[in-house]
Design a protein around this motif. Structure first.
Motif, PDB file in Angstrom:
ATOM      1  N   PRO A   1       0.814  -1.231   0.000  1.00 44.33           N
ATOM      2  CA  PRO A   1       0.000   0.000   0.000  1.00 44.33           C
ATOM      3  C   PRO A   1       0.839   1.268   0.000  1.00 44.33           C
ATOM      4  O   PRO A   1       0.437   2.270  -0.599  1.00 44.33           O
ATOM      5  CB  PRO A   1      -0.804  -0.095   1.303  1.00 44.33           C
ATOM      6  CG  PRO A   1      -0.776  -1.519   1.690  1.00 44.33           C
ATOM      7  CD  PRO A   1       0.463  -2.123   1.106  1.00 44.33           C
ATOM      8  N   GLU A   2       1.999   1.260   0.659  1.00 43.81           N
ATOM      9  CA  GLU A   2       2.795   2.499   0.713  1.00 43.81           C
ATOM     10  C   GLU A   2       3.326   2.887  -0.661  1.00 43.81           C
ATOM     11  O   GLU A   2       3.772   4.026  -0.836  1.00 43.81           O
ATOM     12  CB  GLU A   2       3.943   2.388   1.731  1.00 43.81           C
ATOM     13  CG  GLU A   2       4.937   1.273   1.460  1.00 43.81           C
ATOM     14  CD  GLU A   2       4.589  -0.003   2.220  1.00 43.81           C
ATOM     15  OE1 GLU A   2       3.389  -0.233   2.501  1.00 43.81           O
ATOM     16  OE2 GLU A   2       5.517  -0.773   2.535  1.00 43.81           O
ATOM     17  N   ASP A   3       3.275   1.964  -1.616  1.00 42.88           N
ATOM     18  CA  ASP A   3       3.714   2.328  -2.961  1.00 42.88           C
ATOM     19  C   ASP A   3       2.558   2.753  -3.870  1.00 42.88           C
ATOM     20  O   ASP A   3       2.733   2.901  -5.080  1.00 42.88           O
ATOM     21  CB  ASP A   3       4.535   1.191  -3.584  1.00 42.88           C
ATOM     22  CG  ASP A   3       5.943   1.136  -2.988  1.00 42.88           C
ATOM     23  OD1 ASP A   3       6.396   2.169  -2.437  1.00 42.88           O
ATOM     24  OD2 ASP A   3       6.579   0.064  -3.039  1.00 42.88           O
ATOM     25  N   ILE A   4       1.392   2.961  -3.265  1.00 41.37           N
ATOM     26  CA  ILE A   4       0.246   3.506  -4.013  1.00 41.37           C
ATOM     27  C   ILE A   4      -0.039   4.907  -3.486  1.00 41.37           C
ATOM     28  O   ILE A   4      -0.416   5.090  -2.330  1.00 41.37           O
ATOM     29  CB  ILE A   4      -1.030   2.653  -3.806  1.00 41.37           C
ATOM     30  CG1 ILE A   4      -0.745   1.164  -4.001  1.00 41.37           C
ATOM     31  CG2 ILE A   4      -2.152   3.151  -4.723  1.00 41.37           C
ATOM     32  CD1 ILE A   4      -0.398   0.772  -5.402  1.00 41.37           C
ATOM     33  N   ILE A   5       0.162   5.905  -4.316  1.00 37.23           N
ATOM     34  CA  ILE A   5      -0.182   7.286  -3.963  1.00 37.23           C
ATOM     35  C   ILE A   5      -1.483   7.611  -4.678  1.00 37.23           C
ATOM     36  O   ILE A   5      -1.555   7.524  -5.909  1.00 37.23           O
ATOM     37  CB  ILE A   5       0.941   8.266  -4.384  1.00 37.23           C
ATOM     38  CG1 ILE A   5       2.254   7.865  -3.693  1.00 37.23           C
ATOM     39  CG2 ILE A   5       0.555   9.703  -4.036  1.00 37.23           C
ATOM     40  CD1 ILE A   5       3.408   8.811  -3.971  1.00 37.23           C
ATOM     41  N   ILE A   6      -2.499   7.929  -3.880  1.00 40.40           N
ATOM     42  CA  ILE A   6      -3.834   8.086  -4.471  1.00 40.40           C
ATOM     43  C   ILE A   6      -4.077   9.530  -4.912  1.00 40.40           C
ATOM     44  O   ILE A   6      -3.759  10.474  -4.184  1.00 40.40           O
ATOM     45  CB  ILE A   6      -4.913   7.634  -3.466  1.00 40.40           C
ATOM     46  CG1 ILE A   6      -4.715   6.139  -3.178  1.00 40.40           C
ATOM     47  CG2 ILE A   6      -6.313   7.910  -4.009  1.00 40.40           C
ATOM     48  CD1 ILE A   6      -5.512   5.621  -2.016  1.00 40.40           C
ATOM     49  N   ASP A   7      -4.618   9.655  -6.116  1.00 44.32           N
ATOM     50  CA  ASP A   7      -5.064  10.972  -6.609  1.00 44.32           C
ATOM     51  C   ASP A   7      -6.580  11.018  -6.460  1.00 44.32           C
ATOM     52  O   ASP A   7      -7.304  10.360  -7.205  1.00 44.32           O
ATOM     53  CB  ASP A   7      -4.651  11.150  -8.073  1.00 44.32           C
ATOM     54  CG  ASP A   7      -5.006  12.535  -8.604  1.00 44.32           C
ATOM     55  OD1 ASP A   7      -5.918  13.182  -8.035  1.00 44.32           O
ATOM     56  OD2 ASP A   7      -4.384  12.971  -9.589  1.00 44.32           O
ATOM     57  N   PRO A   8      -7.063  11.819  -5.482  1.00 45.62           N
ATOM     58  CA  PRO A   8      -8.515  11.868  -5.222  1.00 45.62           C
ATOM     59  C   PRO A   8      -9.277  12.667  -6.275  1.00 45.62           C
ATOM     60  O   PRO A   8     -10.489  12.785  -6.191  1.00 45.62           O
ATOM     61  CB  PRO A   8      -8.598  12.537  -3.853  1.00 45.62           C
ATOM     62  CG  PRO A   8      -7.383  13.380  -3.769  1.00 45.62           C
ATOM     63  CD  PRO A   8      -6.305  12.698  -4.573  1.00 45.62           C
ATOM     64  N   LEU A   9      -8.564  13.228  -7.235  1.00 42.21           N
ATOM     65  CA  LEU A   9      -9.099  13.979  -8.368  1.00 42.21           C
ATOM     66  C   LEU A   9      -9.523  15.400  -7.988  1.00 42.21           C
ATOM     67  O   LEU A   9     -10.509  15.606  -7.284  1.00 42.21           O
ATOM     68  CB  LEU A   9     -10.279  13.252  -9.039  1.00 42.21           C
ATOM     69  CG  LEU A   9     -10.007  11.791  -9.426  1.00 42.21           C
ATOM     70  CD1 LEU A   9     -11.259  11.177 -10.005  1.00 42.21           C
ATOM     71  CD2 LEU A   9      -8.837  11.675 -10.386  1.00 42.21           C
TER      72      LEU A   9
ATOM     73  N   VAL B   1     -14.285  21.383  -5.230  1.00 40.96           N
ATOM     74  CA  VAL B   1     -13.202  21.256  -4.251  1.00 40.96           C
ATOM     75  C   VAL B   1     -13.710  20.608  -2.955  1.00 40.96           C
ATOM     76  O   VAL B   1     -13.025  19.784  -2.357  1.00 40.96           O
ATOM     77  CB  VAL B   1     -12.531  22.621  -3.988  1.00 40.96           C
ATOM     78  CG1 VAL B   1     -11.603  22.563  -2.785  1.00 40.96           C
ATOM     79  CG2 VAL B   1     -11.748  23.058  -5.234  1.00 40.96           C
ATOM     80  N   GLN B   2     -14.919  20.952  -2.551  1.00 39.54           N
ATOM     81  CA  GLN B   2     -15.485  20.317  -1.352  1.00 39.54           C
ATOM     82  C   GLN B   2     -15.546  18.799  -1.536  1.00 39.54           C
ATOM     83  O   GLN B   2     -15.275  18.040  -0.598  1.00 39.54           O
ATOM     84  CB  GLN B   2     -16.898  20.859  -1.054  1.00 39.54           C
ATOM     85  CG  GLN B   2     -16.925  22.335  -0.641  1.00 39.54           C
ATOM     86  CD  GLN B   2     -16.661  22.553   0.835  1.00 39.54           C
ATOM     87  OE1 GLN B   2     -16.113  21.688   1.524  1.00 39.54           O
ATOM     88  NE2 GLN B   2     -17.023  23.729   1.335  1.00 39.54           N
ATOM     89  N   VAL B   3     -15.892  18.361  -2.738  1.00 41.74           N
ATOM     90  CA  VAL B   3     -15.946  16.911  -3.004  1.00 41.74           C
ATOM     91  C   VAL B   3     -14.543  16.316  -2.905  1.00 41.74           C
ATOM     92  O   VAL B   3     -14.344  15.250  -2.319  1.00 41.74           O
ATOM     93  CB  VAL B   3     -16.580  16.641  -4.391  1.00 41.74           C
ATOM     94  CG1 VAL B   3     -16.406  15.176  -4.793  1.00 41.74           C
ATOM     95  CG2 VAL B   3     -18.063  17.023  -4.380  1.00 41.74           C
ATOM     96  N   THR B   4     -13.555  17.034  -3.460  1.00 44.29           N
ATOM     97  CA  THR B   4     -12.172  16.538  -3.399  1.00 44.29           C
ATOM     98  C   THR B   4     -11.696  16.457  -1.952  1.00 44.29           C
ATOM     99  O   THR B   4     -11.084  15.458  -1.539  1.00 44.29           O
ATOM    100  CB  THR B   4     -11.239  17.463  -4.210  1.00 44.29           C
ATOM    101  OG1 THR B   4     -11.698  17.498  -5.562  1.00 44.29           O
ATOM    102  CG2 THR B   4      -9.801  16.971  -4.180  1.00 44.29           C
ATOM    103  N   LEU B   5     -11.980  17.510  -1.165  1.00 41.04           N
ATOM    104  CA  LEU B   5     -11.528  17.526   0.231  1.00 41.04           C
ATOM    105  C   LEU B   5     -12.216  16.416   1.035  1.00 41.04           C
ATOM    106  O   LEU B   5     -11.577  15.744   1.864  1.00 41.04           O
ATOM    107  CB  LEU B   5     -11.790  18.893   0.874  1.00 41.04           C
ATOM    108  CG  LEU B   5     -11.044  20.083   0.244  1.00 41.04           C
ATOM    109  CD1 LEU B   5     -11.446  21.387   0.942  1.00 41.04           C
ATOM    110  CD2 LEU B   5      -9.534  19.899   0.302  1.00 41.04           C
ATOM    111  N   ALA B   6     -13.502  16.211   0.788  1.00 42.27           N
ATOM    112  CA  ALA B   6     -14.223  15.146   1.500  1.00 42.27           C
ATOM    113  C   ALA B   6     -13.647  13.778   1.129  1.00 42.27           C
ATOM    114  O   ALA B   6     -13.494  12.894   1.988  1.00 42.27           O
ATOM    115  CB  ALA B   6     -15.714  15.218   1.184  1.00 42.27           C
ATOM    116  N   THR B   7     -13.301  13.612  -0.154  1.00 45.70           N
ATOM    117  CA  THR B   7     -12.683  12.359  -0.603  1.00 45.70           C
ATOM    118  C   THR B   7     -11.350  12.136   0.115  1.00 45.70           C
ATOM    119  O   THR B   7     -11.031  11.034   0.562  1.00 45.70           O
ATOM    120  CB  THR B   7     -12.457  12.391  -2.130  1.00 45.70           C
ATOM    121  OG1 THR B   7     -13.700  12.651  -2.785  1.00 45.70           O
ATOM    122  CG2 THR B   7     -11.871  11.080  -2.632  1.00 45.70           C
ATOM    123  N   MET B   8     -10.575  13.211   0.231  1.00 42.98           N
ATOM    124  CA  MET B   8      -9.275  13.111   0.903  1.00 42.98           C
ATOM    125  C   MET B   8      -9.427  12.664   2.352  1.00 42.98           C
ATOM    126  O   MET B   8      -8.687  11.797   2.819  1.00 42.98           O
ATOM    127  CB  MET B   8      -8.573  14.467   0.880  1.00 42.98           C
ATOM    128  CG  MET B   8      -8.019  14.818  -0.483  1.00 42.98           C
ATOM    129  SD  MET B   8      -7.239  16.454  -0.428  1.00 42.98           S
ATOM    130  CE  MET B   8      -6.516  16.473  -2.058  1.00 42.98           C
TER     131      MET B   8
END
Lengths: 281, 281
Positions: free
Chosen positions: B174-182, B193-200
């Motif tokens: 898992p540490e080698d997966i960096i997630i892009d929440p879009l 942006v609110q959707v992105t922040l909530a996803t994060m």
């Protein structure tokens, strides 16, 4: 939860779904010797000018402090309020640690003011809350008490909760308590801001009150303070900060606050952002 | 969770308690016709110069894209990597949607690279994850899939979880997966942006992976983009963003990221902040 303040003619709503509210901080003689001397001599021209400049720069409210040593703070605060009312109609935050000055200012103020501030100390609560209730004001609740400033977010939360409950005993509703989770100087303690942000998340999730900060405290003692203070405000907003006492004329801080409004959907379709950009061109 | 990338001689650690990592974004011919033409003609002088400038401005990694129409992307990407390695030793993010180009680049790269990127689409996962495993790389996981980009944070989380699990099936930790929440464009949707922040927040709390963003997407189409992008990054950091693909030479973005390091205690006692200030004076 939304807090409404108003002058005779203008209302400001503070809340998580509202544009961020800047409370202009410059009308304060601490560290401004010249301003203090002028105020004591009955000259409020600089106060009036500062008020106009802060509002022109985007301050939706003004913090007014008249704490000049030796002078009659109550009389100066009342004069400052009246002078400011002649140049702007933004609602005021009445900033004093002297109960008599607050009482005189609240009696003189036409509208619903914000009292700055009360702490969790029993003596202060018993002194300030009846004034807030009597004049139908709102109040800033500092999350410290007789024991000082805790570095435990849970303890700061407990102080905030105590003030909200005590206010309710006096008949002051929670929406009229704006909590200051305490922003300390990062130069003195690398964990200072993390503690503040953690406190904010707790207060937002457990109490839901609006929150205010003296944002500039965080960057005290460091060079290039604007970016530091602006970064703090942006971070604090997503942890529950809904207004701040800050210098609206600082361009970095002002732009970052307005940019934050755009990003959080509080300036829909960036209408204000684009209008300001066009006006500047 | 910490992700380590490295070149032949230099390692970068990405994590919530580390300084924020800027992945310099300029080495990309999309929208840079001249750069694309030069690369296709075998002239990498601008690539080398951009690499040096980004690193001098504070980029701890570089994103490298060689997607020039008609040209042989695999060959160009390999050449770009080799040219960049001659001027800087920062680790690279290999940016391509073409599996053959990624395969050639990974084979040529000396170190542990970041693959940019894979989505939650089964076909992409089956194509990209074996390459990542074979070359011991890390990978950016975009939180979209066959159904497109969801505006539901829970759905984006489910896509991220699927990629992390599928990677684990291939032996990628898992540490080698960096997630892009879009990060999407706020000008198109005030809630983007609110959707992105909530996803994060969901990804941080449920998965704990590092997260990356193309931060500039948020301000696309608006004037004075630096402040908007900088505000987004500051806000996103306290929701779990630990690195971003951004233009390190943008002074507002750079200052805000370094100011954020100070505020979050990742630049202890502001040592780097003060050193930069002194160097500038």
């Amino acid at each position: 939860m939304e807090t409404t303040l108003h002058s005779k003619t203008k209302a400001v709503i503070i809340g998580p779904n509202q544009p961020f509210v800047m409370i202009g901080e410059r009308i304060n003689p601490s560290g401004r010797k010249k301003l203090g001397a002028e105020m004591a001599a009955g000259d409020f021209s600089r106060v009036r000018r500062d008020a106009e400049i802060q509002v022109a720069a985007g301050a939706q409210m003004l913090d007014v402090n008249a704490g000049v040593p030796i002078a009659d703070e109550a009389a100066l605060l009342v004069s400052a309020i009246r002078e400011i009312a002649e140049v702007t109609d933004v609602p005021l935050s009445l900033d004093s640690s002297v109960a008599e000055a607050l009482e005189a200012a609240l009696a003189a103020y036409v509208g619903k003011a914000l009292v700055n501030s009360v702490t969790g100390e029993d003596e202060r609560l018993e002194m300030i809350l009846p004034l807030v209730k009597k004049h139908g004001a709102a109040v800033i609740a500092m999350a410290n008490d007789e024991t000082g400033i805790s570095m435990e977010p849970e303890y700061r939360l407990s102080v905030a909760r105590k003030i909200v409950q005590r206010a309710q005993d006096y008949g002051i509703p929670p929406e009229d308590i704006i909590i200051d989770p305490l922003a300390l100087t990062i130069a003195a303690d690398p964990q200072a801001v993390q503690v503040t942000l953690a406190t904010m998340r707790l207060i937002r999730d457990e109490l839901g009150n609006n929150m205010v900060c003296g944002a500039g405290n965080t960057s005290f003692g460091l060079p290039e303070r604007s970016y530091l203070t602006a970064a703090f405000i942006a971070m604090a907003r997503v942890c529950g900060l809904t207004c701040a006492i800050a210098d609206a004329t600082n361009p970095v801080i002002g732009e970052m606050i307005r940019a934050g409004d755009v990003m959080l959907g509080q300036d829909e379709y960036a209408a204000n952002w684009i209008a300001r950009y066009r006006a500047r061109k």
